[in-house]
Design an enzyme around this catalytic site. Structure first.
Site, short mmCIF file in Angstrom:
data_model
loop_
_atom_site.label_atom_id
_atom_site.label_comp_id
_atom_site.label_asym_id
_atom_site.label_seq_id
_atom_site.Cartn_x
_atom_site.Cartn_y
_atom_site.Cartn_z
N CYS A 3 55.81 53.76 41.19
CA CYS A 3 54.61 53.17 41.79
C CYS A 3 54.44 51.76 41.21
O CYS A 3 54.29 51.60 40.00
CB CYS A 3 53.39 54.04 41.50
SG CYS A 3 51.83 53.25 41.94
N CYS A 6 51.22 51.30 39.16
CA CYS A 6 51.29 51.95 37.84
C CYS A 6 52.14 51.09 36.89
O CYS A 6 51.82 50.97 35.70
CB CYS A 6 51.88 53.35 37.94
SG CYS A 6 50.70 54.59 38.52
N ASP A 29 46.49 39.06 44.21
CA ASP A 29 47.48 39.55 45.18
C ASP A 29 48.66 38.57 45.22
O ASP A 29 48.47 37.36 45.20
CB ASP A 29 46.85 39.68 46.57
CG ASP A 29 47.71 40.52 47.51
OD1 ASP A 29 47.31 41.65 47.84
OD2 ASP A 29 48.80 40.04 47.89
N HIS A 45 46.55 56.96 38.46
CA HIS A 45 47.22 56.98 39.76
C HIS A 45 46.50 57.92 40.73
O HIS A 45 46.52 59.13 40.57
CB HIS A 45 48.68 57.40 39.64
CG HIS A 45 49.39 57.37 40.96
ND1 HIS A 45 49.93 56.22 41.50
CD2 HIS A 45 49.59 58.35 41.90
CE1 HIS A 45 50.45 56.49 42.69
NE2 HIS A 45 50.25 57.78 42.95
N ASN A 86 42.63 49.95 52.64
CA ASN A 86 43.48 50.52 53.68
C ASN A 86 43.87 51.93 53.23
O ASN A 86 44.41 52.10 52.13
CB ASN A 86 44.73 49.67 53.88
CG ASN A 86 44.40 48.28 54.42
OD1 ASN A 86 43.49 48.14 55.23
ND2 ASN A 86 45.12 47.27 53.95
N GLY A 92 47.60 50.35 57.58
CA GLY A 92 48.35 49.23 57.00
C GLY A 92 48.56 49.35 55.51
O GLY A 92 48.97 48.39 54.86
N HIS A 97 48.86 53.50 45.86
CA HIS A 97 48.03 53.63 44.65
C HIS A 97 46.70 53.02 45.09
O HIS A 97 46.67 51.83 45.47
CB HIS A 97 48.67 52.87 43.48
CG HIS A 97 47.92 52.91 42.19
ND1 HIS A 97 48.50 53.31 40.98
CD2 HIS A 97 46.64 52.59 41.89
CE1 HIS A 97 47.60 53.22 40.00
NE2 HIS A 97 46.45 52.79 40.54
N HIS A 99 43.62 51.11 46.06
CA HIS A 99 43.24 49.74 45.69
C HIS A 99 42.26 49.17 46.70
O HIS A 99 42.26 49.57 47.87
CB HIS A 99 44.46 48.82 45.57
CG HIS A 99 45.30 48.77 46.82
ND1 HIS A 99 46.25 49.74 47.11
CD2 HIS A 99 45.34 47.90 47.85
CE1 HIS A 99 46.83 49.44 48.25
NE2 HIS A 99 46.28 48.34 48.73
P1 5GP Z 1 47.94 47.33 51.22
O1 5GP Z 1 48.67 46.78 52.40
O2 5GP Z 1 48.63 48.55 50.66
O3 5GP Z 1 46.48 47.56 51.45
O4 5GP Z 1 47.97 46.18 50.13
C1 5GP Z 1 48.96 46.06 49.16
C2 5GP Z 1 48.82 44.65 48.61
O5 5GP Z 1 49.53 44.59 47.39
C3 5GP Z 1 49.40 43.57 49.53
O6 5GP Z 1 48.39 42.63 49.85
C4 5GP Z 1 50.53 42.97 48.71
O7 5GP Z 1 50.63 41.56 48.87
C5 5GP Z 1 50.16 43.34 47.29
N1 5GP Z 1 51.30 43.53 46.42
C6 5GP Z 1 52.40 44.27 46.68
N2 5GP Z 1 53.25 44.24 45.63
C7 5GP Z 1 52.64 43.46 44.68
C8 5GP Z 1 53.04 43.06 43.36
O8 5GP Z 1 54.10 43.40 42.84
N3 5GP Z 1 52.16 42.26 42.68
C9 5GP Z 1 50.97 41.86 43.23
N4 5GP Z 1 50.19 41.06 42.48
N5 5GP Z 1 50.58 42.23 44.46
C10 5GP Z 1 51.40 43.01 45.18
ZN ZN Z 2 50.29 54.35 40.78
#
Ligand code: 5GP
Ligand code: ZN
Length: 113
Positions: A3, A6, A29, A45, A86, A92, A97, A99
């Site tokens: 993850c 994590c 982000d 988690h 989301n 999406g 995990h 957030h």
């Molecule tokens: P989701 O689409 O799951 O709601 O959002 C996941 C978010 O995590 C996305 O906006 C993506 O840009 C961000 N993200 C994915 N991997 C990483 C990472 O390794 N570091 C950071 N800082 N953000 C990440």
């Molecule tokens: Zn996690």
């Protein structure tokens, strides 16, 4: 467990942290969609909002109290900000995990979808 968030909590993947307490971590982000785009997560988690239950639900209060602090730290508390979660693939969600996205620093579109 494989993850990404994590691994960020454990410091195995670098992130730009903006806030941390015992239970909550917030970082920028990697692909910001607004001038302020912060990811706020429980350190524990939890895959998604569907996995909130009576045992772990108190984390939501911690997260929302942290969001208020982060809004102040990033200077969007007075202008306003959007909080997005989301839940699941059709919404999406790409990182499984739990957030919350805190978005601000611009006027948001009227559209929620
Ligand atoms: P989701 O689409 O799951 O709601 O959002 C996941 C978010 O995590 C996305 O906006 C993506 O840009 C961000 N993200 C994915 N991997 C990483 C990472 O390794 N570091 C950071 N800082 N953000 C990440
Ligand atoms: Zn996690």
């Amino acid at each position: 467990m494989d993850c990404i968030f994590c691994k960020i909590v454990k410091g195995e993947i670098p992130s730009t942290k903006v806030y941390e307490n015992d239970r909550v971590l917030a970082f920028k982000d990697i692909h910001p969609q607004a001038p302020v785009h912060i990811i706020v997560i429980p350190k524990e988690h939890i895959p998604d909002a569907e996995h909130i239950n009576s045992e772990n639900a108190s984390i939501l209060a911690d997260i929302f109290l942290a969001i208020k602090e982060i809004a102040k730290l990033t200077g969007v508390n007075e202008s306003g900000y959007r909080i997005i979660n989301n839940c699941g693939k059709a919404a999406g969600q790409t990182v499984f995990h739990l957030h919350f996205h805190l978005l601000g620093g611009k006027s948001m579109s009227d559209s929620m979808v």
